[in-house]
Design a protein around this motif. Structure first.
Motif, short mmCIF file in Angstrom:
data_model
loop_
_atom_site.label_atom_id
_atom_site.label_comp_id
_atom_site.label_asym_id
_atom_site.label_seq_id
_atom_site.Cartn_x
_atom_site.Cartn_y
_atom_site.Cartn_z
N ALA A 91 0.84 -1.20 0.00
CA ALA A 91 0.00 0.00 0.00
C ALA A 91 0.87 1.25 0.00
O ALA A 91 0.58 2.23 -0.71
N PRO A 100 -4.00 4.51 3.85
CA PRO A 100 -4.45 3.14 3.60
C PRO A 100 -3.67 2.09 4.40
O PRO A 100 -4.24 1.11 4.86
N LEU A 159 -9.81 -1.22 -0.15
CA LEU A 159 -8.79 -0.41 -0.80
C LEU A 159 -8.72 -0.65 -2.30
O LEU A 159 -8.48 0.27 -3.08
N PRO A 218 -10.27 5.49 4.37
CA PRO A 218 -8.99 5.07 3.79
C PRO A 218 -8.79 5.43 2.32
O PRO A 218 -7.66 5.42 1.83
N ASN A 219 -9.88 5.74 1.63
CA ASN A 219 -9.76 6.10 0.22
C ASN A 219 -9.90 7.61 -0.02
O ASN A 219 -10.15 8.04 -1.15
#
Length: 229
Positions: A91, A100, A159, A218-219
């Motif tokens: 990541a 992420p 993700l 997370p995005n």
């Protein structure tokens, strides 16, 4: 030529204390919900919950014993940790942002804490069949293997799906569905969990994964400009 990947970019998180508070509150609420469910199941166990492992134990074969062993190992702490240690650097290398990677770490550490807390307070006996993995010290509820597998591959899907198209997106979703299902079957087949223990593990994972996704976003980096190489 291949692009030159620069160092991971640290993007400030808006209202970090609010994010932390949401995570703490979510942890407490999920713990309470699973504790209540576990105590209810332990006190009023449906007949099918014990009948399931007995039926599976009665239909064991050497081939299925071997297959279930491999699948069960895929959900143990060491294997899940190894996969997580691969996902986090990937990541960072591919996305070049810390959020992420931290998301995956928080999901997995929180899942472990939830499992240990609930298992230590519920104390549900394991099914009354021969246990192929021998004596295990923790409670039967919830299934930690199932919860950890769901959290790991579910976090990966969170993700991957917004960042890819076609085959990779479908593969991420398929793995997030199939791996927990296979691990859950293996744990019941090997006599370590009842069906409702597996359901508890899935519920734990889904609630915690949803809570961390909502709290950490997370995005969010998809709305930010790419960092310069």
């Amino acid at each position: 030529a291949a692009p030159q990947l620069g160092p991971a970019r640290i993007v400030p998180v808006a209202h970090p204390w609010l994010v932390a508070a949401r995570l703490v509150v979510s942890f407490v609420l999920v713990t309470g919900a699973l504790f209540g469910l576990g105590k209810l199941i332990t006190s009023y166990m449906p007949a099918f919950d014990e009948a399931g492992p007995r039926w599976l134990a009665a239909h064991r074969t050497p081939q299925l014993n071997t297959i279930s062993d491999y699948l069960s190992q895929a959900g143990n702490t060491h294997w899940i940790l190894a996969i997580g240690l691969v996902i986090v650097p990937l990541a960072l290398a591919l996305i070049r942002r810390w959020r992420p990677a931290v998301f995956v770490a928080v999901v997995m550490l929180g899942e472990l804490g939830l499992f240990l807390t609930v298992a230590a307070t519920v104390h549900r006996p394991r099914p009354l069949v021969t246990h192929l993995d021998g004596h295990l010290p923790t409670s039967s509820f919830p299934s930690g293997h199932t919860a950890a597998t769901m959290c790991l591959y579910g976090a990966l899907a969170v993700l991957v799906v917004p960042r890819t198209r076609g085959l990779w997106r479908r593969l991420a979703v398929a793995v997030a569905v199939l791996m927990p299902a296979l691990v859950a079957w293996s744990r019941m087949y090997r006599g370590e969990h009842h069906p409702l223990d597996v359901a508890g593990g899935l519920l734990l994972a889904l609630l915690w994964l949803a809570a961390v996704t909502f709290a950490m976003r997370p995005n969010a980096d998809l709305r930010e400009p790419d960092p310069a190489p």
